[in-house]
Scaffold this active site. Structure first.
Site: not given
Ligand code: IMP
Length: 414
Positions: A13, A15-18, A129, A39-41, A215
């Site tokens: 969490d 902020g890897k997605g951004k 999760t 995961a949740g990006h 992760q």
């Protein structure tokens, strides 16, 4: 042209997605190398918020090929659903996706196995999760798993999938789900490709490739806060194993670190806060799980853990995220180490929960920095904070994210 590996330095969490989205501009390939639907990006494009769980974030950029590595575990039905959401947004996600034939598939019975396991642990539950991730890796290493390439033979794959449910005693409740799993796995198998060769060809042609971690280092089963970790390797070295690329091909490692610390699920967290400051950070940082919606535990930046994670991944530079969240606090704390004699090796097990952090106070800043354009537009206190995080982590901060929007980033020259 370079191969850039992007990893999280905390408990996920970060902020890897951004960050991956920013780095994907102009890239040819973005390859996810770890994790699965746990995961949740999140990427915000204008007023559209997109949360990617299994698809590589690069698919949000036109022309980028998305790759899923052998080290990932795939929930095929969730993957197809995710692709159809992107397609509804106008992104041709499925056509641009390549999947390692050696990635393992998450059979529906794994989720039930995991639920039973967590219940059996009682108070010592990991707080997973519940996406079947742990059992998928257990089956992989006990050599009883199902791989993407197995689904190329529909009939045999269906027989094996049904037999697996029979063996685990979950057949009755799951029949329909398993039929869907078989169909979706067969669809995923059509995207199977020699991903190692695809990536190496792109690099040889001078194109840029981003290896996207999921992760974070502190959730890595070898290097994280075991047993409160995930089950797939998520450090930079895992990119090579998962994507089939020799370490000599990696040009740059980028560590993504948050301006403060968060964690979901159980496990030690030395700088954890409780009370109004934690609530302030949680509210402003929207610290609720992108996958499970769970409220995240919040705390101060931990310099010792960041330095450990940065060293372990061989970070060349850092992307610091969520700096804007800390705006409005009178003073900030960063942990510079722990009280008592320094241990001979990093303490990451239960021993971490009894360590008392040593804090340094830093001034806060007033007002919002989300619109700040350029390093010089940041308040001096915010600049000092960023520089201190770089010093404590042992790698320079080159990119600062000041808001959820794609455009809210500041690049700092070395
Ligand atoms: P699992 O990966 O579902 O087995 O969960 C193991 C631990 O890792 C739990 O504490 C989860 O909350 C945590 N975890 C797994 N994936 C993520 C993620 O993407 N972000 C943050 N925590 C995660």
């Amino acid at each position: 042209m370079p191969l850039v590996v992007v990893v999280g330095l905390g408990w996920g969490d970060e902020g890897k997605g951004k960050v991956v989205d920013c780095l994907s501009d102009g890239a040819a390939i973005v390859a996810r190398f770890s994790g699965g639907a746990n995961a949740g990006h999140t990427v915000l494009i204008g007023d559209r918020k997109l949360v990617l769980h299994q698809l590589p974030t690069g698919l949000l950029r036109e022309g980028v090929t998305g790759v899923i590595g052998a080290g990932c575990v795939i929930d095929p039905s969730a993957l197809r659903e995710e692709a159809s959401i992107l397609e509804a947004e106008g992104a041709e996600a499925w056509r641009r996706l390549r999947v390692s034939p050696h990635a393992h598939l998450v059979h529906p019975c794994y989720r039930l196995e995991e639920k039973a396991d967590e219940e059996a642990r009682g108070a010592a539950a990991i707080g997973t999760t519940l996406r079947g991730i742990g059992p998928a890796y257990v089956h992989k290493f006990s050599r009883t798993g199902l791989r993407v390439e197995d689904a190329l033979d529909h009939r045999r794959f269906r027989d094996v999938s049904l037999a697996m449910a029979e063996r685990s005693g979950t057949f009755q409740g799951l029949h329909e789900e398993i039929e869907r799993f078989v169909e979706d796995s067969c669809a995923v198998a059509l995207a199977a490709d020699d991903i190692s060769s695809t990536i190496l060809t792109a690099l040889r042609d001078g194109k840029r490739v981003i290896a996207e971690g999921a992760q974070g280092t502190l959730l890595d089963p070898d290097s994280g806060t075991y047993p409160y970790v995930t089950s797939g390797s998520c450090v930079s070295g895992a990119a090579c194993v998962s994507l089939g690329i020799g370490p000599s091909r990696v040009d740059e490692v980028v560590g993504v670190v948050k301006a403060y610390a968060t964690r979901v699920g159980s496990g030690p967290f030395p700088t954890e806060l409780d009370g109004p400051v934690a609530d302030y950070i949680r509210r402003r940082g929207n610290e609720y799980g992108a996958t499970t919606g769970r409220s995240r535990r919040c705390g101060w930046f931990d310099g010792a853990l960041a330095a450990y994670a940065s060293r372990l991944n061989g970070c060349d530079w850092l992307a610091l995220t969520l700096l804007d969240v800390l705006g409005g606090l009178d003073s900030l704390k960063v942990s510079t180490g722990y009280q008592g004699p320094s241990p001979a090796f990093p303490v990451l097990g239960e021993g971490l929960s009894v360590l008392r952090p040593l804090y340094e106070d830093l001034p806060g800043w007033e007002g919002e920095i989300a619109g700040a354009r350029g390093w010089d537009a940041l308040p001096e206190a915010a600049q000092c904070y960023v520089l201190r995080i770089g010093e404590l982590s042992g790698a320079p901060v080159r990119l600062v994210s000041t808001g959820p929007e794609r455009s809210e980033v500041i690049w700092r020259s070395p």
